[in-house]
Design a protein around this motif. Structure first.
Motif, PDB file in Angstrom:
ATOM      1  N   LEU A 132      33.596  69.942  88.418  1.00  0.00           N
ATOM      2  CA  LEU A 132      34.041  68.758  89.132  1.00  0.00           C
ATOM      3  C   LEU A 132      33.336  68.577  90.472  1.00  0.00           C
ATOM      4  CD1 LEU A 132      37.894  68.833  88.497  1.00  0.00           C
ATOM      5  CD2 LEU A 132      36.258  67.156  87.611  1.00  0.00           C
ATOM      6  N   ALA A 133      32.353  69.413  90.766  1.00  0.00           N
ATOM      7  CA  ALA A 133      31.714  69.377  92.084  1.00  0.00           C
ATOM      8  C   ALA A 133      31.175  67.988  92.417  1.00  0.00           C
ATOM      9  CB  ALA A 133      30.594  70.415  92.159  1.00  0.00           C
ATOM     10  N   ASP A 134      30.519  67.353  91.465  1.00  0.00           N
ATOM     11  CA  ASP A 134      29.954  66.030  91.729  1.00  0.00           C
ATOM     12  C   ASP A 134      31.051  64.997  91.929  1.00  0.00           C
ATOM     13  OD1 ASP A 134      27.672  64.078  91.789  1.00  0.00           O
ATOM     14  OD2 ASP A 134      28.744  63.306  90.043  1.00  0.00           O
ATOM     15  N   THR A 135      32.080  65.047  91.079  1.00  0.00           N
ATOM     16  CA  THR A 135      33.199  64.108  91.211  1.00  0.00           C
ATOM     17  C   THR A 135      33.890  64.283  92.549  1.00  0.00           C
ATOM     18  OG1 THR A 135      33.559  64.038  88.820  1.00  0.00           O
ATOM     19  CG2 THR A 135      35.408  63.382  90.217  1.00  0.00           C
ATOM     20  N   VAL A 136      34.156  65.526  92.935  1.00  0.00           N
ATOM     21  CA  VAL A 136      34.815  65.793  94.212  1.00  0.00           C
ATOM     22  C   VAL A 136      33.961  65.289  95.371  1.00  0.00           C
ATOM     23  CG1 VAL A 136      35.517  67.639  95.789  1.00  0.00           C
ATOM     24  CG2 VAL A 136      36.210  67.712  93.380  1.00  0.00           C
ATOM     25  N   ALA A 137      32.653  65.496  95.298  1.00  0.00           N
ATOM     26  CA  ALA A 137      31.764  65.021  96.357  1.00  0.00           C
ATOM     27  C   ALA A 137      31.824  63.504  96.482  1.00  0.00           C
ATOM     28  CB  ALA A 137      30.335  65.480  96.091  1.00  0.00           C
ATOM     29  N   LEU A 156      44.881  65.664  89.782  1.00  0.00           N
ATOM     30  CA  LEU A 156      43.934  65.213  88.758  1.00  0.00           C
ATOM     31  C   LEU A 156      42.936  66.304  88.389  1.00  0.00           C
ATOM     32  CD1 LEU A 156      43.224  61.598  90.058  1.00  0.00           C
ATOM     33  CD2 LEU A 156      44.416  62.212  87.940  1.00  0.00           C
ATOM     34  N   ALA A 157      42.615  67.187  89.337  1.00  0.00           N
ATOM     35  CA  ALA A 157      41.632  68.243  89.086  1.00  0.00           C
ATOM     36  C   ALA A 157      42.105  69.243  88.053  1.00  0.00           C
ATOM     37  CB  ALA A 157      41.287  68.964  90.391  1.00  0.00           C
ATOM     38  N   GLN A 158      43.386  69.209  87.698  1.00  0.00           N
ATOM     39  CA  GLN A 158      43.872  70.096  86.635  1.00  0.00           C
ATOM     40  C   GLN A 158      43.313  69.696  85.283  1.00  0.00           C
ATOM     41  OE1 GLN A 158      48.384  71.179  87.607  1.00  0.00           O
ATOM     42  NE2 GLN A 158      47.964  68.999  87.868  1.00  0.00           N
ATOM     43  N   TRP A 159      42.826  68.460  85.182  1.00  0.00           N
ATOM     44  CA  TRP A 159      42.338  67.949  83.901  1.00  0.00           C
ATOM     45  C   TRP A 159      40.922  67.393  84.102  1.00  0.00           C
ATOM     46  CZ3 TRP A 159      47.258  66.256  85.779  1.00  0.00           C
ATOM     47  CH2 TRP A 159      48.342  66.948  85.219  1.00  0.00           C
ATOM     48  N   PRO A 160      39.939  68.291  84.216  1.00  0.00           N
ATOM     49  CA  PRO A 160      38.570  67.847  84.532  1.00  0.00           C
ATOM     50  C   PRO A 160      38.002  66.764  83.623  1.00  0.00           C
ATOM     51  CG  PRO A 160      38.739  70.220  84.802  1.00  0.00           C
ATOM     52  CD  PRO A 160      40.037  69.768  84.180  1.00  0.00           C
ATOM     53  N   PRO A 161      38.182  66.829  82.285  1.00  0.00           N
ATOM     54  CA  PRO A 161      37.564  65.775  81.461  1.00  0.00           C
ATOM     55  C   PRO A 161      38.072  64.386  81.818  1.00  0.00           C
ATOM     56  CG  PRO A 161      38.232  67.639  80.099  1.00  0.00           C
ATOM     57  CD  PRO A 161      38.825  67.875  81.442  1.00  0.00           C
ATOM     58  N   PHE A 162      39.370  64.277  82.046  1.00  0.00           N
ATOM     59  CA  PHE A 162      39.924  62.968  82.414  1.00  0.00           C
ATOM     60  C   PHE A 162      39.490  62.559  83.818  1.00  0.00           C
ATOM     61  CE2 PHE A 162      43.130  60.480  84.639  1.00  0.00           C
ATOM     62  CZ  PHE A 162      43.135  59.337  83.858  1.00  0.00           C
TER      63      PHE A 162
END
Length: 255
Positions: A132-137, A156-162
């Motif tokens: 999730l590094a890119d999404t979090v950034a 939301l980070a509990q479910w990375p694909p979603f």
């Protein structure tokens, strides 16, 4: 605020009545409707994901939907809380333009938001998956903050694909004029509600000096203002959008 127990106990006793009226119930519904009316146009609807499209197994998809429903309930409450507290802590007016008397004194309808949602669970920042590094950034860049991830995103980070798919689809929409319009509408709704509420919480500097143990109230005004006047309003306004993607948004009308 829970880091300052004395402050929280006193402040909650002061602000709780604000949330128990029909006027607030009406505001909470109008808040959601204002966001989705701006962001979910008939000719350009938000993405909607069936459980099979979330990338999660059925149990996880149900949990995700339930927790987003809870945030959908909480978002307008947080918006009103921070606007009310920010004003009161700085000695600015609250309840100085009384509104409709009946709605301001009638209780909130028992049925509204009853049995909606599941208790949120959150990851610590250190436990967020590397994938999730890119999404979090991109989340950090959008909101313009450098600290830890806010609660909604650690959930939301509990479910990375979603989380990855939803943010990739929704982020461009949050950068359009429609989201700016949603922010303006919700700001106006919340400000008007706080102007009209008949409850005037006693949480000004003098009140805290008299009632809260020294140290427990220190820095709270600045902390509340940082959220209210910074990225906090963006996060709250985005929540109904996130919830709507999995059909977890609540009522949009209340007479």
């Amino acid at each position: 605020m829970a880091n300052e127990p004395g402050f929280l106990r006193y402040a909650w006793g002061q602000v709780k009545p604000v949330f128990q009226t029909r006027a607030f119930a009406r505001l909470s519904v109008r808040y959601r409707d204002a966001v989705l009316d701006a962001m979910d146009a008939p000719d350009d609807p938000l993405p909607r994901y069936r459980p099979s499209e979330t990338g999660l197994d059925p149990a996880a998809a149900r949990e995700l939907r339930g927790q987003l429903a809870t945030y959908d309930v909480v978002a307008p409450r947080l918006a009103v809380l921070f606007e009310t507290m920010d004003r009161a802590l700085h000695g600015d007016p609250v309840g100085h333009e009384p509104g409709e008397v009946s709605a301001a004194t009638e209780p909130s309808p028992d049925w509204l938001d009853r049995d909606r949602g599941r208790a949120p669970t959150l990851l610590d920042d250190a436990d967020v998956a590397d994938e999730l590094a890119d999404t979090v950034a991109r989340v950090r860049s959008f909101h313009g903050f450098d600290g830890g991830l806010p609660s909604i995103y650690r959930t939301l980070a509990q479910w990375p694909p979603f989380f990855e798919r939803m943010w990739a689809d929704v982020e461009p929409r949050l950068e359009r004029d429609a989201f700016a319009d949603a922010l303006e509408r919700t700001d106006d709704l919340v400000s008007s509600f706080v102007d009209a509420t008949p409850y005037r919480p006693r949480v000004g500097p003098d009140d805290l000096t008299r009632r809260v143990r020294r140290g427990d109230g220190g820095g709270r005004a600045g902390a509340v203002s940082a959220v209210q006047r910074g990225a906090g309003r963006d996060r709250a306004t985005g929540v109904p959008v996130f919830a709507a993607t999995v059909d977890a948004a609540g009522e949009r009308e209340l007479s």
